[in-house]
Design a protein around this motif. Structure first.
Motif, PDB file in Angstrom:
ATOM      1  N   ILE A 199       1.103  -1.197   0.135  1.00  0.00           N
ATOM      2  CA  ILE A 199      -0.016  -0.364  -0.091  1.00  0.00           C
ATOM      3  C   ILE A 199       0.979   1.297   0.027  1.00  0.00           C
ATOM      4  O   ILE A 199       1.850   1.374   1.025  1.00  0.00           O
ATOM      5  N   ILE A 200       0.874   2.017  -0.814  1.00  0.00           N
ATOM      6  CA  ILE A 200       1.418   3.531  -0.942  1.00  0.00           C
ATOM      7  C   ILE A 200       0.346   4.490  -0.463  1.00  0.00           C
ATOM      8  O   ILE A 200      -0.675   4.867  -1.079  1.00  0.00           O
ATOM      9  N   ASN A 201       0.990   5.373   0.699  1.00  0.00           N
ATOM     10  CA  ASN A 201       0.322   6.456   1.103  1.00  0.00           C
ATOM     11  C   ASN A 201       0.518   7.528   0.403  1.00  0.00           C
ATOM     12  O   ASN A 201       1.484   8.039   0.751  1.00  0.00           O
ATOM     13  N   MET A 202      -0.258   8.232  -0.363  1.00  0.00           N
ATOM     14  CA  MET A 202       0.420   9.257  -1.063  1.00  0.00           C
ATOM     15  C   MET A 202      -0.249  10.670  -0.835  1.00  0.00           C
ATOM     16  O   MET A 202      -1.686  10.875  -1.165  1.00  0.00           O
ATOM     17  N   PHE A 203       0.450  11.502   0.014  1.00  0.00           N
ATOM     18  CA  PHE A 203      -0.196  12.652   0.570  1.00  0.00           C
ATOM     19  C   PHE A 203       0.172  13.783   0.111  1.00  0.00           C
ATOM     20  O   PHE A 203       1.702  14.287   0.605  1.00  0.00           O
ATOM     21  N   ALA A 204      -0.361  14.519  -0.758  1.00  0.00           N
ATOM     22  CA  ALA A 204       0.052  15.692  -1.447  1.00  0.00           C
ATOM     23  C   ALA A 204      -0.556  16.939  -0.604  1.00  0.00           C
ATOM     24  O   ALA A 204      -0.736  18.194  -1.000  1.00  0.00           O
ATOM     25  N   GLU A 205      -1.175  16.941   0.606  1.00  0.00           N
ATOM     26  CA  GLU A 205      -1.726  17.903   1.502  1.00  0.00           C
ATOM     27  C   GLU A 205      -1.265  17.652   3.032  1.00  0.00           C
ATOM     28  O   GLU A 205      -1.253  16.208   3.218  1.00  0.00           O
ATOM     29  N   PRO A 206      -1.287  18.416   3.896  1.00  0.00           N
ATOM     30  CA  PRO A 206      -0.838  17.804   5.113  1.00  0.00           C
ATOM     31  C   PRO A 206      -1.941  17.121   6.034  1.00  0.00           C
ATOM     32  O   PRO A 206      -3.240  17.177   5.470  1.00  0.00           O
ATOM     33  N   SER A 207      -1.443  16.244   6.877  1.00  0.00           N
ATOM     34  CA  SER A 207      -2.469  15.313   7.502  1.00  0.00           C
ATOM     35  C   SER A 207      -1.807  14.689   8.685  1.00  0.00           C
ATOM     36  O   SER A 207      -0.811  14.371   8.627  1.00  0.00           O
ATOM     37  N   THR A 208      -2.667  14.773   9.810  1.00  0.00           N
ATOM     38  CA  THR A 208      -2.226  13.853  10.910  1.00  0.00           C
ATOM     39  C   THR A 208      -3.009  12.542  11.060  1.00  0.00           C
ATOM     40  O   THR A 208      -2.524  11.636  11.035  1.00  0.00           O
ATOM     41  N   ARG A 209      -4.376  12.873  11.410  1.00  0.00           N
ATOM     42  CA  ARG A 209      -5.322  11.705  11.867  1.00  0.00           C
ATOM     43  C   ARG A 209      -5.132  10.783  10.368  1.00  0.00           C
ATOM     44  O   ARG A 209      -5.041   9.435  10.418  1.00  0.00           O
ATOM     45  N   THR A 210      -5.528  11.251   9.256  1.00  0.00           N
ATOM     46  CA  THR A 210      -5.836  10.310   8.080  1.00  0.00           C
ATOM     47  C   THR A 210      -4.654   9.510   7.850  1.00  0.00           C
ATOM     48  O   THR A 210      -4.524   8.229   7.597  1.00  0.00           O
ATOM     49  N   ARG A 211      -3.438  10.224   7.565  1.00  0.00           N
ATOM     50  CA  ARG A 211      -2.261   9.487   7.021  1.00  0.00           C
ATOM     51  C   ARG A 211      -1.722   8.569   8.152  1.00  0.00           C
ATOM     52  O   ARG A 211      -1.481   7.355   7.654  1.00  0.00           O
ATOM     53  N   THR A 212      -1.921   8.932   9.321  1.00  0.00           N
ATOM     54  CA  THR A 212      -1.367   8.033  10.357  1.00  0.00           C
ATOM     55  C   THR A 212      -2.148   6.701  10.469  1.00  0.00           C
ATOM     56  O   THR A 212      -1.845   5.599  10.687  1.00  0.00           O
ATOM     57  N   SER A 213      -3.563   6.959  10.470  1.00  0.00           N
ATOM     58  CA  SER A 213      -4.525   5.891  10.596  1.00  0.00           C
ATOM     59  C   SER A 213      -4.533   4.919   9.596  1.00  0.00           C
ATOM     60  O   SER A 213      -4.692   3.758   9.689  1.00  0.00           O
ATOM     61  N   SER A 243      -0.995  -6.395   8.308  1.00  0.00           N
ATOM     62  CA  SER A 243       0.284  -7.068   7.733  1.00  0.00           C
ATOM     63  C   SER A 243       0.568  -6.627   6.357  1.00  0.00           C
ATOM     64  O   SER A 243       1.383  -7.492   5.698  1.00  0.00           O
ATOM     65  N   ALA A 244      -0.037  -5.678   5.836  1.00  0.00           N
ATOM     66  CA  ALA A 244       0.406  -4.906   4.445  1.00  0.00           C
ATOM     67  C   ALA A 244       1.704  -4.456   4.635  1.00  0.00           C
ATOM     68  O   ALA A 244       2.368  -3.945   5.742  1.00  0.00           O
ATOM     69  N   ASP A 245       2.492  -4.384   3.529  1.00  0.00           N
ATOM     70  CA  ASP A 245       3.746  -3.282   3.731  1.00  0.00           C
ATOM     71  C   ASP A 245       2.944  -1.904   3.197  1.00  0.00           C
ATOM     72  O   ASP A 245       2.431  -1.592   2.156  1.00  0.00           O
ATOM     73  N   VAL A 246       3.589  -0.971   3.923  1.00  0.00           N
ATOM     74  CA  VAL A 246       2.876   0.345   3.754  1.00  0.00           C
ATOM     75  C   VAL A 246       4.274   1.419   3.530  1.00  0.00           C
ATOM     76  O   VAL A 246       5.067   1.314   4.447  1.00  0.00           O
ATOM     77  N   ILE A 247       4.149   2.035   2.495  1.00  0.00           N
ATOM     78  CA  ILE A 247       4.984   3.006   2.107  1.00  0.00           C
ATOM     79  C   ILE A 247       4.391   4.516   2.245  1.00  0.00           C
ATOM     80  O   ILE A 247       3.240   4.519   1.691  1.00  0.00           O
ATOM     81  N   ASN A 248       4.888   5.538   2.694  1.00  0.00           N
ATOM     82  CA  ASN A 248       4.429   6.815   2.847  1.00  0.00           C
ATOM     83  C   ASN A 248       5.150   7.827   1.956  1.00  0.00           C
ATOM     84  O   ASN A 248       6.411   7.730   2.070  1.00  0.00           O
TER      85      ASN A 248
END
Ligand code: CP
Length: 301
Positions: free
Chosen positions: A38-52, A61-66
């Motif tokens: 899973i790639i988390n692609m955040f092009a705007e600030p975030s605390t709750r959504t990105r972290t969760s 158990s997925a591999d997660v890349i931010n």
């Protein structure tokens, strides 16, 4: 939320309840998404959504890349389309997207074969926020249908308000929206049951009150004289809660501007479920990832 049926919403909320159980164990891990990327692609600030989303993927158990815009080659001028093509070449299974432009996640989903989840796009939608809001209401009220919900503040610029108006309507809730005239979108009457510019009137008989932040990052120019004036007219205080139902609950998607749209006593009182929303955000995002990657649901056009 426009794409989901009431049955879809119920399925996600039921799955979220099961997923919450994983977060309450000593060992907060299930093997369900082992081998998925899973790639988390955040092009705007975030605390709750990105972290969760990150915690949700890791608990399954997925591999997660931010990746964020500032740390990516977009800061060197690479286009969004090129970036997505390069990310896809690394064979992820799912991309979570937050972007300042309305429709960016939908556009990305047309450029890639992998599943795309909207984590908030411009003023358009924030579907997992709406789902976690409904999960939190359901936990407290044991039902959604027939509840009186008040959503107040900067309705025009809020993707949370929009997703909730769409989703809550589908679940049979009575929606009142409230805000300064300058912060109400065109055709809001078509999305809500009641529209008012008086917070004192809006909260009468409410089961659920949702405060929204002024989206200063999306305001082209000031829509109210000053923060003090805004707070006087549209800040939720204890006196408002006396007009709501005795067991009313208060939600806020965060980040909160305490003392502007909501008083500290309200945020910290027994009616506040703000941190329950954050806890449930992990569960809803686990359910979303599970249903899209683990339960064999197919991407739809
Ligand atoms: N509610 C919400 O979207 O918060 P973040 O911007 O911190 O993710």
């Amino acid at each position: 939320m426009e794409d989901l049926t009431p049955e879809d919403i119920s399925q996600i909320l039921n799955t979220s309840k099961l997923m919450k159980g994983i977060s309450e164990r000593d060992v907060k891990k299930a093997p369900t998404l082992r081998g998925k990327t899973i790639i988390n692609m955040f092009a705007e600030p975030s605390t709750r959504t990105r972290t969760s989303f990150e915690i949700a993927g890791k608990r399954l158990s997925a591999d997660v890349i931010n990746i964020s815009t500032s740390g990516s080659s977009m800061s060197k001028g690479e286009s969004l389309k090129d970036m997505v093509a390069n990310l896809e070449a690394m064979r992820p299974d799912l991309i979570v997207v937050r972007h300042k432009s309305d429709g960016a996640p939908a556009m990305i989903s047309r450029w890639t074969n992998c599943t795309v989840v909207n984590a908030g796009d411009g003023r358009h939608e924030h579907p997992t926020q709406s789902l976690l809001d409904m999960m939190t209401i359901l936990e407290s009220k044991r039902k959604l249908e027939g509840l009186n919900v008040v959503i107040f503040g900067d309705i025009k610029n809020s993707r949370v308000a929009r997703s909730n108006m769409i989703g809550m309507k589908k679940m049979g809730m009575n929606i009142t929206v409230c805000g300064p005239k300058t912060m109400l979108p065109l055709y809001v009457e078509e999305m809500a049951d009641n529209v008012t510019t008086s917070l004192a009137d809006a909260v009468v008989g409410a089961d659920v009150i949702m405060a929204l932040r002024i989206q200063t990052e999306r305001l082209e120019k000031a829509k109210f004289p000053n923060a003090r004036e805004y707070s006087r007219l549209f800040g939720l205080t204890l006196s408002h809660l006396k007009k709501a139902k005795h067991n009313a609950i208060v939600l806020h998607p965060g980040p909160i501007n305490q003392g502007i749209e909501i008083s500290p006593e309200v945020v910290e009182g027994q009616w506040s479920v703000v941190l329950d929303q954050v806890t449930n955000g992990v569960a809803v995002r686990m359910a979303t990832l599970y249903l899209l990657l683990g339960a064999g649901l197919q991407k739809t056009e």
